[in-house]
Design a protein around this motif. Structure first.
Motif, PDB file in Angstrom:
ATOM      1  N   ARG A 577      11.759 -25.909  -9.138  1.00 51.66           N
ATOM      2  CA  ARG A 577      10.902 -27.108  -9.135  1.00 51.66           C
ATOM      3  C   ARG A 577       9.545 -26.815  -9.753  1.00 51.66           C
ATOM      4  O   ARG A 577       8.969 -27.666 -10.448  1.00 51.66           O
ATOM      5  N   ARG A 578       9.029 -25.609  -9.516  1.00 55.36           N
ATOM      6  CA  ARG A 578       7.732 -25.260 -10.112  1.00 55.36           C
ATOM      7  C   ARG A 578       7.856 -25.080 -11.618  1.00 55.36           C
ATOM      8  O   ARG A 578       6.946 -25.437 -12.361  1.00 55.36           O
ATOM      9  N   ARG A 579       8.951 -24.536 -12.059  1.00 55.95           N
ATOM     10  CA  ARG A 579       9.107 -24.207 -13.478  1.00 55.95           C
ATOM     11  C   ARG A 579       9.743 -25.326 -14.289  1.00 55.95           C
ATOM     12  O   ARG A 579       9.428 -25.511 -15.469  1.00 55.95           O
ATOM     13  N   LEU A 580      10.717 -26.013 -13.688  1.00 56.90           N
ATOM     14  CA  LEU A 580      11.500 -27.010 -14.431  1.00 56.90           C
ATOM     15  C   LEU A 580      11.581 -28.326 -13.663  1.00 56.90           C
ATOM     16  O   LEU A 580      12.663 -28.744 -13.246  1.00 56.90           O
ATOM     17  N   PRO A 581      10.480 -28.988 -13.469  1.00 62.56           N
ATOM     18  CA  PRO A 581      10.555 -30.249 -12.712  1.00 62.56           C
ATOM     19  C   PRO A 581      11.362 -31.325 -13.435  1.00 62.56           C
ATOM     20  O   PRO A 581      11.873 -32.254 -12.812  1.00 62.56           O
ATOM     21  N   GLU A 582      11.485 -31.189 -14.774  1.00 60.96           N
ATOM     22  CA  GLU A 582      12.170 -32.233 -15.546  1.00 60.96           C
ATOM     23  C   GLU A 582      13.683 -32.082 -15.530  1.00 60.96           C
ATOM     24  O   GLU A 582      14.406 -33.004 -15.928  1.00 60.96           O
ATOM     25  N   VAL A 583      14.217 -30.943 -15.096  1.00 60.68           N
ATOM     26  CA  VAL A 583      15.666 -30.732 -15.078  1.00 60.68           C
ATOM     27  C   VAL A 583      16.250 -31.279 -13.781  1.00 60.68           C
ATOM     28  O   VAL A 583      15.791 -30.919 -12.693  1.00 60.68           O
ATOM     29  N   PRO A 584      17.238 -32.159 -13.870  1.00 60.66           N
ATOM     30  CA  PRO A 584      17.813 -32.745 -12.648  1.00 60.66           C
ATOM     31  C   PRO A 584      18.364 -31.683 -11.703  1.00 60.66           C
ATOM     32  O   PRO A 584      18.992 -30.717 -12.145  1.00 60.66           O
ATOM     33  N   ASN A 596      32.090 -25.654 -18.020  1.00 64.98           N
ATOM     34  CA  ASN A 596      33.548 -25.743 -18.175  1.00 64.98           C
ATOM     35  C   ASN A 596      33.954 -27.049 -18.849  1.00 64.98           C
ATOM     36  O   ASN A 596      34.885 -27.076 -19.665  1.00 64.98           O
ATOM     37  N   ASP A 597      33.260 -28.136 -18.527  1.00 61.62           N
ATOM     38  CA  ASP A 597      33.573 -29.431 -19.141  1.00 61.62           C
ATOM     39  C   ASP A 597      33.224 -29.430 -20.631  1.00 61.62           C
ATOM     40  O   ASP A 597      33.942 -30.005 -21.456  1.00 61.62           O
ATOM     41  N   ILE A 598      32.123 -28.774 -20.992  1.00 63.03           N
ATOM     42  CA  ILE A 598      31.760 -28.679 -22.411  1.00 63.03           C
ATOM     43  C   ILE A 598      32.796 -27.839 -23.157  1.00 63.03           C
ATOM     44  O   ILE A 598      33.255 -28.196 -24.248  1.00 63.03           O
ATOM     45  N   ARG A 599      33.189 -26.731 -22.559  1.00 57.98           N
ATOM     46  CA  ARG A 599      34.143 -25.845 -23.215  1.00 57.98           C
ATOM     47  C   ARG A 599      35.488 -26.537 -23.425  1.00 57.98           C
ATOM     48  O   ARG A 599      36.152 -26.331 -24.443  1.00 57.98           O
ATOM     49  N   SER A 600      35.907 -27.340 -22.449  1.00 64.87           N
ATOM     50  CA  SER A 600      37.204 -28.013 -22.552  1.00 64.87           C
ATOM     51  C   SER A 600      37.158 -29.268 -23.403  1.00 64.87           C
ATOM     52  O   SER A 600      38.202 -29.856 -23.696  1.00 64.87           O
ATOM     53  N   GLY A 601      35.956 -29.716 -23.792  1.00 64.30           N
ATOM     54  CA  GLY A 601      35.836 -30.922 -24.589  1.00 64.30           C
ATOM     55  C   GLY A 601      35.706 -32.196 -23.774  1.00 64.30           C
ATOM     56  O   GLY A 601      35.609 -33.289 -24.343  1.00 64.30           O
ATOM     57  N   ARG A 602      35.715 -32.049 -22.455  1.00 68.32           N
ATOM     58  CA  ARG A 602      35.572 -33.245 -21.613  1.00 68.32           C
ATOM     59  C   ARG A 602      34.156 -33.805 -21.654  1.00 68.32           C
ATOM     60  O   ARG A 602      33.936 -34.966 -21.335  1.00 68.32           O
ATOM     61  N   LEU A 603      33.206 -32.975 -22.068  1.00 69.46           N
ATOM     62  CA  LEU A 603      31.801 -33.382 -22.093  1.00 69.46           C
ATOM     63  C   LEU A 603      31.208 -32.937 -23.420  1.00 69.46           C
ATOM     64  O   LEU A 603      31.354 -31.762 -23.803  1.00 69.46           O
ATOM     65  N   PRO A 604      30.546 -33.828 -24.162  1.00 70.71           N
ATOM     66  CA  PRO A 604      29.965 -33.424 -25.443  1.00 70.71           C
ATOM     67  C   PRO A 604      28.769 -32.500 -25.237  1.00 70.71           C
ATOM     68  O   PRO A 604      28.006 -32.646 -24.280  1.00 70.71           O
ATOM     69  N   ALA A 605      28.614 -31.545 -26.141  1.00 72.75           N
ATOM     70  CA  ALA A 605      27.503 -30.584 -26.055  1.00 72.75           C
ATOM     71  C   ALA A 605      26.271 -31.183 -26.718  1.00 72.75           C
ATOM     72  O   ALA A 605      25.827 -30.745 -27.786  1.00 72.75           O
ATOM     73  N   GLU A 606      25.702 -32.181 -26.087  1.00 73.09           N
ATOM     74  CA  GLU A 606      24.519 -32.840 -26.641  1.00 73.09           C
ATOM     75  C   GLU A 606      23.307 -31.915 -26.562  1.00 73.09           C
ATOM     76  O   GLU A 606      23.197 -31.072 -25.673  1.00 73.09           O
ATOM     77  N   ASP A 607      22.386 -32.092 -27.508  1.00 74.04           N
ATOM     78  CA  ASP A 607      21.231 -31.206 -27.601  1.00 74.04           C
ATOM     79  C   ASP A 607      20.426 -31.177 -26.314  1.00 74.04           C
ATOM     80  O   ASP A 607      20.010 -30.103 -25.857  1.00 74.04           O
ATOM     81  N   GLN A 608      20.183 -32.329 -25.713  1.00 75.72           N
ATOM     82  CA  GLN A 608      19.361 -32.367 -24.499  1.00 75.72           C
ATOM     83  C   GLN A 608      20.035 -31.595 -23.366  1.00 75.72           C
ATOM     84  O   GLN A 608      19.377 -30.835 -22.649  1.00 75.72           O
ATOM     85  N   LEU A 609      21.343 -31.768 -23.223  1.00 75.27           N
ATOM     86  CA  LEU A 609      22.065 -31.075 -22.164  1.00 75.27           C
ATOM     87  C   LEU A 609      22.036 -29.562 -22.402  1.00 75.27           C
ATOM     88  O   LEU A 609      21.799 -28.772 -21.469  1.00 75.27           O
ATOM     89  N   GLU A 654      26.211 -16.419 -24.176  1.00 76.13           N
ATOM     90  CA  GLU A 654      26.353 -17.265 -25.359  1.00 76.13           C
ATOM     91  C   GLU A 654      25.993 -18.713 -25.043  1.00 76.13           C
ATOM     92  O   GLU A 654      26.330 -19.231 -23.973  1.00 76.13           O
ATOM     93  N   PHE A 655      25.319 -19.335 -25.985  1.00 81.75           N
ATOM     94  CA  PHE A 655      24.981 -20.758 -25.876  1.00 81.75           C
ATOM     95  C   PHE A 655      25.338 -21.469 -27.180  1.00 81.75           C
ATOM     96  O   PHE A 655      24.499 -22.050 -27.851  1.00 81.75           O
ATOM     97  N   LEU A 656      26.615 -21.367 -27.549  1.00 82.84           N
ATOM     98  CA  LEU A 656      27.217 -22.033 -28.703  1.00 82.84           C
ATOM     99  C   LEU A 656      26.730 -21.485 -30.032  1.00 82.84           C
ATOM    100  O   LEU A 656      26.939 -22.133 -31.069  1.00 82.84           O
ATOM    101  N   GLU A 657      26.095 -20.304 -30.064  1.00 82.88           N
ATOM    102  CA  GLU A 657      25.696 -19.732 -31.351  1.00 82.88           C
ATOM    103  C   GLU A 657      26.897 -19.534 -32.271  1.00 82.88           C
ATOM    104  O   GLU A 657      26.787 -19.708 -33.485  1.00 82.88           O
ATOM    105  N   HIS A 658      28.015 -19.147 -31.668  1.00 80.02           N
ATOM    106  CA  HIS A 658      29.257 -18.985 -32.431  1.00 80.02           C
ATOM    107  C   HIS A 658      30.386 -19.799 -31.797  1.00 80.02           C
ATOM    108  O   HIS A 658      31.551 -19.425 -31.876  1.00 80.02           O
TER     109      HIS A 658
END
Length: 828
Positions: A577-584, A596-609, A654-658
């Motif tokens: 909360r002190r460092r990232l108040p904007e993250v839900p 897991n949802d991003i990896r499986s394609g169930r959830l799009p890897a949007e930039d904000q997420l 890894e964060f989708l670099e490859h």
């Protein structure tokens, strides 16, 4: 000719009567040595210097096991199990009677993969039979070769016979060439005949033959009636056998004034040719990030199906450098001697045997060696017998650092050794490495430490990498490489070595992969697993309690492993909360499910997420930094300020670099580049830019404690007992390994270039090469620009696979509690 072969054996120390005969003859024949070398071993090439005497530098027979070979399938063996390797998609299983096995082409397209030894005009003969039913139309097919349409043909209903397809040189590729048959129609027997078979059939393939364009007896009933057991490049005693339609690429380091010499035997009608290509460094013109260079965009083709070639080594194009020997060839038996060049260096030595296909046709190279001119006062041959440095067992040469401390700077031995390992910590995130996370404690620690700026993890997941840290062994040797593998008790760990030397040993860990269940308690008198949810501050509390209760005057080895940066990315709520108040808050609570949802394609890897997930990971690192500050305070409070403390990570993230998330899936820099720092009495703070690896940790820590590591370890000891830094050989190679899910993978790097390969059947495939000098993030594949370097790296991987045999690979059935912990971290 028999006398020539006899003298070949004498001169190479492999005569029929053994070394004793050679030693006796030497005294009698020494005055004639030069005469024998020059007079009996062949005329030399035009314009090349005539040597007085030669000595063997490299025997090509044992080196063949590291070479890269291609054999064109004279008979593809359609219908056999061996023939399946040439069939791509669009074919059904083998079927039919033993004397006429075949495969059905199904659907709209059927693929054939054709290994090509050398580009030239060839012919492919296909024995085809169309699917036929009452009133069936003719089957028409379009033929595509490596993406280009080259032929069309028609099969009449009820017919069967050979279709002869010319494969023009300009459309072929060396290595696999992909041929596609596009069928005009396919139909199921169920639909056409009322049968139960619902497969969509186009045509049946009963046989396939690959032949020279000039060969007339190619196909059914021709010279090659069966696949043949000898259709491979192979060593036979002191000979190499190359069937017609084969190629062998040796990636070797030539000595100065090198020669190739052998006794050549030709069987049948054909020709052996030689090309030597140097490892030429090409200028980089353009940005590696955009893939703009002399050769265009990065490789887009699959190495398994062939990638676009961007330069022909045989013609000496600017993309690949000029050959030292340009397509020299021989079509008759006899001794051969060819001058390869005056300058030493790495080359690709390519031998190609081409001729009319026949069961027994080919080229035999007897006593094939690379020799060098014997200079006055030359010592014994210093090359390894197979021409490769034994990277697994050879001791690394060292050079003392300028920072060696004086006598006045040296202090007494440390009172404790502390290994503080942080799970899933990428080095490029830390402040002292110029990363985006504020890490004041790690930064200050780095100011007081030896800092390794290029530490490569041996594996991108915890069990395999920590096993290499604590045993000093390559992952395939220690064998703890898969989910159920444990650290076998036959192996000797750092804790066992120290305990045997009179040290007290204690471990406090939080990752279920490195618990008693998997054998990581070996050598520890005190071992406590706190569970995967224990944050670093809870670990500190257990450390504090342990030290407060300890009544022991023995030196202490303490291993602490914290897990916080590992997914799920859920830093303590107040810290977040002190460092990232904007993250839900709900994202932190469910970050592993989101990944897991991003990896499986169930959830799009949007930039904000993705930005929010990365911010949570960074916050975990910041929390780890704050917790480490508290840990150092605890050490000081309990009188352990003079400890030898090393901070290290097991792997990155890894964060989708490859295209991947988390870790344990690839061998790219974001998974393998991790921090390593050592601080302690007498250790002079400095930053080291040479390549280091996890296998260096055990020998380095033991050397710093003035203890000898076990024999046979390949890791390098960076620090001596008096605190001096000793550097490894400049040409050091670093290997990494992964075999957690699916295919086995390996990488090798010399600090300037890195090759990543999938391993199948002991062979590196699907290879990618990166120029680390211009592309530190490993984004642009340059394998087509540097064929010799890539081939050399693949040869080194074959060597390591052959010599670094798999270790115990002992499996264990873990209990329900361990299973739940592994599930919570996404391991199962």
């Amino acid at each position: 000719m028999a006398y020539v072969r006899w003298f070949f054996r004498i001169l190479n120390g492999r005569g029929p009567s053994g070394s004793r005969l050679v030693s006796h003859l030497a005294s009698y024949l020494s005055p004639l040595n030069g005469l024998l070398a020059v007079g009996l071993l062949l005329p030399t090439g035009c314009g090349s210097p005539e040597p007085v005497e030669l000595e063997t530098a490299l025997d090509l027979v044992p080196a063949l096991q590291w070479a890269e070979s291609v054999v064109e399938p004279a008979n593809l063996g359609i219908g056999s199990e061996a023939g399946r390797q040439f069939l791509g998609s669009g074919w059904w299983a083998n079927e039919g009677p033993d004397q006429d096995r075949f495969v059905w082409g199904i659907g709209q397209t059927s693929e054939l993969s054709l290994p090509i030894a050398q580009r030239r005009d060839l012919v492919l003969v296909l024995d085809l039979r169309p699917f036929t039913y009452p009133s069936s139309p003719p089957q028409q097919a379009t033929v595509e070769l490596n993406g280009e349409r080259i032929h069309e043909f028609t099969l009449e209903p009820g017919s069967r016979g050979p279709v002869r397809l010319a494969l023009p040189e300009e459309r072929l590729k060396e290595g696999p060439s992909l041929l596609k048959l596009h069928w005009q129609w396919s139909r199921s027997p169920q639909e056409a005949l009322g049968a139960r078979d619902a497969r969509q059939l186009a045509a049946a393939l009963h046989g396939a033959w690959l032949c020279e364009a000039t060969q007339t007896d190619c196909g059914p009933g021709g010279a090659v009636k069966s696949p043949g057991d000898d259709r491979r490049v192979r060593a036979q005693g002191d000979r190499i056998w190359m069937p017609w339609g084969s190629r062998a690429d040796f990636f070797v380091e030539l000595p100065a004034n090198a020669w190739l010499q052998t006794d050549l035997g030709i069987r049948g009608k054909g020709r052996l040719s030689l090309t030597v290509l140097p490892q030429t460094e090409l200028p980089q013109t353009g940005s590696p990030e955009t893939g703009s260079s002399e050769t265009g965009s990065p490789q887009t083709g699959s190495p398994e199906t062939g990638s676009p070639q961007t330069g022909s080594p045989e013609t000496g194009s600017p993309q690949t450098g000029s050959p030292l020997v340009r397509a020299k060839g021989w079509s008759e038996s006899g001794p051969i001697r060819v001058f390869l060049g005056a300058d030493p260096g790495w080359v690709r030595l390519r031998l190609v045997a081409l001729g009319e296909q026949g069961e027994q046709g080919g080229a035999r190279l007897e006593l094939p060696v690379i020799a060098r001119t014997v200079s006055e006062g030359a010592s014994d041959v210093d090359a390894a017998e197979d021409g490769f440095t034994d990277d697994l067992a050879a001791a690394e040469s060292t050079v003392a650092s300028d920072a060696e401390p004086s006598d006045s700077d040296r202090e007494a031995a440390p009172e404790a050794l502390v290994v503080y390992s942080i799970d899933t910590l990428r080095a490029d995130r830390l402040g002292y490495r110029g990363g985006p996370v504020a890490t004041p404690t790690f930064d200050q620690f780095a100011e007081e430490s030896v800092v390794f700026e290029q530490l490569t993890a041996q594996s991108p997941w915890t069990k395999a990498s920590m096993a290499s840290i604590f045993t000093g062994l390559w992952p395939r040797v220690h064998g703890a490489v898969n989910r159920k593998h444990l650290l076998d008790d036959r192996l000797v760990t750092l804790a066992e070595l120290l305990h045997a030397s009179g040290w007290a040993t204690a471990a406090i860990v939080t990752n279920p992969n490195i618990t008693e269940t998997f054998g990581f308690d070996q050598g520890f008198e005190f071992f406590e697993y706190l569970g995967e949810t224990a944050p670093a501050q809870e670990v500190n509390q257990v450390v504090e309690r342990f030290l407060s209760q300890r009544q022991d005057d023995r030196p202490l080895f303490l291993w602490v492993h914290i897990l916080d940066p590992h997914s799920p990315y859920d830093p303590p709520a107040d810290f977040r909360r002190r460092r990232l108040p904007e993250v839900p808050e709900e994202l932190a609570a469910s970050s592993l499910d989101v990944v897991n949802d991003i990896r499986s394609g169930r959830l799009p890897a949007e930039d904000q997420l993705m930005d929010q997930l990365l911010a949570l990971y960074h916050t975990e690192i910041a929390y780890s930094d704050a917790s480490f500050a508290r840990f150092l305070e605890i050490l000081e409070r309990f009188g352990l300020a003079r400890s030898l403390v090393t901070v290290i990570s097991d792997h990155g993230e890894e964060f989708l670099e490859h295209g991947n998330l988390e870790h344990g899936r690839a061998l790219h820099v974001e998974s393998l580049d991790v921090p390593w720092m050592i601080r302690g009495p007498g250790v002079s703070a400095q930053r080291l830019t040479e390549q280091a690896q996890h296998m260096d940790v055990l020998p380095t820590l033991l050397a710093a404690l003035d203890m000898s590591p076990p024999q046979g370890l390949e890791g390098h000891a960076w620090i001596t007992a008096d605190g001096a830094v000793q550097r490894p050989a400049a040409d050091r190679l670093i290997y990494s390994h992964l075999h957690l899910d699916g295919d086995e993978r390996m990488s090798v790097s010399d600090g300037s270039f890195k090759l990543i390969a999938v391993i199948r059947g002991g062979e590196p495939v699907w290879c990618r090469l990166f120029d680390l000098r211009n592309d530190s993030k490993e984004m642009v594949d340059v394998i087509d620009r540097y064929p010799v370097r890539a081939g050399r790296f693949k040869s080194l991987l074959r060597q390591r696979l052959a010599r670094g045999a798999s270790g115990p690979e002992t499996e264990v059935e873990f209990d329900e509690e361990t299973r739940k912990s592994l599930e919570a971290l996404g391991y199962i």
